[in-house]
Design a protein around this motif. Sequence first.
Motif, PDB file in Angstrom:
ATOM      1  N   MET A 175       0.827  -1.204   0.000  1.00 29.96           N
ATOM      2  CA  MET A 175       0.000   0.000   0.000  1.00 29.96           C
ATOM      3  C   MET A 175       0.859   1.251   0.000  1.00 29.96           C
ATOM      4  N   LEU A 176       1.828   1.279   0.878  1.00 29.36           N
ATOM      5  CA  LEU A 176       2.706   2.449   0.934  1.00 29.36           C
ATOM      6  C   LEU A 176       3.397   2.681  -0.401  1.00 29.36           C
ATOM      7  N   ALA A 177       3.903   1.603  -0.964  1.00 26.52           N
ATOM      8  CA  ALA A 177       4.611   1.724  -2.236  1.00 26.52           C
ATOM      9  C   ALA A 177       3.675   2.224  -3.339  1.00 26.52           C
ATOM     10  N   ALA A 178       2.480   1.662  -3.389  1.00 24.01           N
ATOM     11  CA  ALA A 178       1.531   2.037  -4.433  1.00 24.01           C
ATOM     12  C   ALA A 178       1.104   3.493  -4.296  1.00 24.01           C
ATOM     13  N   VAL A 179       0.801   3.886  -3.077  1.00 20.75           N
ATOM     14  CA  VAL A 179       0.383   5.271  -2.867  1.00 20.75           C
ATOM     15  C   VAL A 179       1.519   6.223  -3.235  1.00 20.75           C
ATOM     16  N   ALA A 180       2.730   5.842  -2.867  1.00 19.40           N
ATOM     17  CA  ALA A 180       3.876   6.690  -3.194  1.00 19.40           C
ATOM     18  C   ALA A 180       4.025   6.849  -4.700  1.00 19.40           C
ATOM     19  N   SER A 181       3.774   5.765  -5.423  1.00 20.47           N
ATOM     20  CA  SER A 181       3.904   5.809  -6.884  1.00 20.47           C
ATOM     21  C   SER A 181       2.849   6.692  -7.527  1.00 20.47           C
ATOM     22  N   HIS A 182       1.729   6.809  -6.869  1.00 17.68           N
ATOM     23  CA  HIS A 182       0.607   7.502  -7.510  1.00 17.68           C
ATOM     24  C   HIS A 182       0.181   8.741  -6.733  1.00 17.68           C
ATOM     25  N   GLN A 183       1.136   9.360  -6.098  1.00 18.19           N
ATOM     26  CA  GLN A 183       0.814  10.552  -5.314  1.00 18.19           C
ATOM     27  C   GLN A 183       0.108  11.604  -6.160  1.00 18.19           C
ATOM     28  N   LYS A 184       0.568  11.745  -7.394  1.00 14.19           N
ATOM     29  CA  LYS A 184      -0.063  12.746  -8.256  1.00 14.19           C
ATOM     30  C   LYS A 184      -1.509  12.386  -8.531  1.00 14.19           C
ATOM     31  N   GLY A 185      -1.766  11.115  -8.703  1.00 18.24           N
ATOM     32  CA  GLY A 185      -3.133  10.673  -8.934  1.00 18.24           C
ATOM     33  C   GLY A 185      -4.060  11.110  -7.807  1.00 18.24           C
ATOM     34  N   PHE A 186      -3.570  11.003  -6.593  1.00 23.57           N
ATOM     35  CA  PHE A 186      -4.377  11.410  -5.445  1.00 23.57           C
ATOM     36  C   PHE A 186      -4.689  12.895  -5.489  1.00 23.57           C
ATOM     37  N   SER A 187      -3.668  13.683  -5.750  1.00 25.64           N
ATOM     38  CA  SER A 187      -3.878  15.126  -5.687  1.00 25.64           C
ATOM     39  C   SER A 187      -4.911  15.554  -6.725  1.00 25.64           C
ATOM     40  N   SER A 188      -4.921  14.883  -7.887  1.00 23.17           N
ATOM     41  CA  SER A 188      -5.909  15.264  -8.883  1.00 23.17           C
ATOM     42  C   SER A 188      -7.276  14.688  -8.510  1.00 23.17           C
TER      43      SER A 188
ATOM     44  N   GLY B 127       3.318   9.680 -15.142  1.00 22.85           N
ATOM     45  CA  GLY B 127       2.724  11.003 -15.226  1.00 22.85           C
ATOM     46  C   GLY B 127       1.945  11.270 -16.506  1.00 22.85           C
ATOM     47  N   ASP B 128       1.711  10.232 -17.293  1.00 21.57           N
ATOM     48  CA  ASP B 128       0.936  10.411 -18.509  1.00 21.57           C
ATOM     49  C   ASP B 128      -0.541  10.570 -18.157  1.00 21.57           C
ATOM     50  N   LYS B 129      -1.056  11.741 -18.480  1.00 25.75           N
ATOM     51  CA  LYS B 129      -2.434  12.050 -18.071  1.00 25.75           C
ATOM     52  C   LYS B 129      -3.436  11.068 -18.623  1.00 25.75           C
ATOM     53  N   ARG B 130      -3.283  10.693 -19.895  1.00 34.52           N
ATOM     54  CA  ARG B 130      -4.243   9.769 -20.488  1.00 34.52           C
ATOM     55  C   ARG B 130      -4.333   8.501 -19.664  1.00 34.52           C
ATOM     56  N   PHE B 131      -3.167   8.019 -19.204  1.00 36.31           N
ATOM     57  CA  PHE B 131      -3.162   6.773 -18.450  1.00 36.31           C
ATOM     58  C   PHE B 131      -3.723   6.939 -17.060  1.00 36.31           C
ATOM     59  N   TYR B 132      -3.406   8.041 -16.431  1.00 36.38           N
ATOM     60  CA  TYR B 132      -3.942   8.043 -15.083  1.00 36.38           C
ATOM     61  C   TYR B 132      -5.388   8.487 -15.009  1.00 36.38           C
ATOM     62  N   SER B 171      -6.280   4.918  -0.643  1.00 35.71           N
ATOM     63  CA  SER B 171      -5.164   4.107  -0.150  1.00 35.71           C
ATOM     64  C   SER B 171      -5.530   2.625  -0.149  1.00 35.71           C
ATOM     65  N   LEU B 172      -6.735   2.324   0.269  1.00 36.98           N
ATOM     66  CA  LEU B 172      -7.152   0.921   0.299  1.00 36.98           C
ATOM     67  C   LEU B 172      -7.225   0.345  -1.106  1.00 36.98           C
ATOM     68  N   VAL B 173      -7.735   1.131  -2.024  1.00 37.32           N
ATOM     69  CA  VAL B 173      -7.809   0.661  -3.402  1.00 37.32           C
ATOM     70  C   VAL B 173      -6.403   0.459  -3.967  1.00 37.32           C
ATOM     71  N   ALA B 174      -5.528   1.398  -3.661  1.00 33.09           N
ATOM     72  CA  ALA B 174      -4.142   1.268  -4.120  1.00 33.09           C
ATOM     73  C   ALA B 174      -3.524  -0.003  -3.559  1.00 33.09           C
ATOM     74  N   MET B 175      -3.833  -0.278  -2.311  1.00 37.20           N
ATOM     75  CA  MET B 175      -3.317  -1.501  -1.683  1.00 37.20           C
ATOM     76  C   MET B 175      -3.812  -2.739  -2.421  1.00 37.20           C
ATOM     77  N   LEU B 176      -5.099  -2.780  -2.673  1.00 41.74           N
ATOM     78  CA  LEU B 176      -5.655  -3.940  -3.374  1.00 41.74           C
ATOM     79  C   LEU B 176      -4.997  -4.113  -4.729  1.00 41.74           C
TER      80      LEU B 176
END
Lengths: 215, 215
Positions: A175-188, B127-132, B171-176
């Motif tokens: 979870m920590l790793a995934a959230v760290a990878s997608h921090q930008k996703g969260f902010s948007s 960081g590719d917008k289309r993907f995220y 965070s939970l979704v990222a974990m899953l």
Amino acid sequence: MTGQVRTVDGRVAGRRGQATRQKLLDCLSEMLSSSPYRDVKVIDVARKAGTSPATFYQYFPDVEGAVLEIAEQMATEGAALTELLEGRSWAGKAGWQTAQELVDGFLEFWRRNDAILRVVDLGAAEGDKRFYKLRMKILNSVNNSLADAVAELQAKGRVDKDVNPAAVAGSLVAMLAAVASHQKGFSSWGVKQAELKPNLALLVHLGVTGRKPTK
Amino acid sequence: MTGQVRTVDGRVAGRRGQATRQKLLDCLSEMLSSSPYRDVKVIDVARKAGTSPATFYQYFPDVEGAVLEIAEQMATEGAALTELLEGRSWAGKAGWQTAQELVDGFLEFWRRNDAILRVVDLGAAEGDKRFYKLRMKILNSVNNSLADAVAELQAKGRVDKDVNPAAVAGSLVAMLAAVASHQKGFSSWGVKQAELKPNLALLVHLGVTGRKPTK
DNA sequence: ACTTGTCCTGTCATGACGTCAGCTTACCGA
DNA sequence: TCGGTAAGCTGACGTCATGACAGGACAAGT
């Protein structure tokens, strides 16, 4: 211990050789940060390092091989993450502190090395053993410490018997790793970095102790 | 709604054209499952589909473009994940059931589409917008439902005020997602699939409700 | 049969890959 | 000082993927 650095064709690398080798690694690192993995070409890395593609192939079999090298270096640094958990308490206010510092340190480490970690993650997910051994090496320090913490609380009867410490620890680390990878996703998605951290810490604390933290 | 399918040079695709287009997508999908993303070449996809590279370029700008197409199709299927949470209760035994079924359904979905999801994850992390945006589209159904559940419990006073539902849900979704991507990594770490699921469900339940499930 | 528009491919210029022989440079012992 | 030896680098080359184009094949309507 690590043996001598060797070129692909078996020669031992001297001072100058190691320098260009390292320069190539640095340039590769930089390229990974600025362009998609798929588009990183040997020729670009070589050009950036002020050398020729042939030189690159003297030191590495291919891009993947060089990435493994960088990741290996990072993995040894990653061992320092253990300090975030070594000898910490999970009880009371100290527990909340521990969770917060773990989240903080982990996110920071991941952010500092995000480019290479992305590639390692991909390689591991694709089933490449070299990559997922490396990924384990990086995460093991935190993983083991967390699992130990859970197991210890379990021994004291403060955590249910049917909890698998390794599974919980692994999931939290993932979870920590995934959230760290997608921090930008969260902010948007309307979640600010500053808000994210305490919520992550909460989840970690809940996962390890099974209880809400006392703040 | 989705408009007509068009070739790169603007012609509308007819029946036959759509068929080969789809065939190319299917073959690409297959290739992504069997070889590393970095090594998937247009020429291989075309050959596998019994056609020529030029045909591929008639329908897609590049490999990335085709992947986006596949992912888009998958995203619409992914909307079905909402059903795992729609109208479910998080109280008592029903809550534990909800958590278990969510984990089950999610892992299953991820495993079925792991090859494309890997690439989407990478693109998003790069960081590719289309993907995220795509990644959000896929995860939104689950994410929103989870966030709603937390918010609802919060409104009833059963969850602390300072919890951010969106952050916890994300965070939970990222974990899953992360655990699903690295299931093999877990098994080589001594955690069996069967053990993993209940522990994940436990973490989800803890995260949503702040309490241990009653089983 | 003829026209029309869709569909596919042969071909080509461009450029990356990965290898090799061979040149240059540094080090070292006599 | 002077070779000798190994390290270090590169130009050049065959191979292959890319991406564009023009033109041939094919189905459908008239």
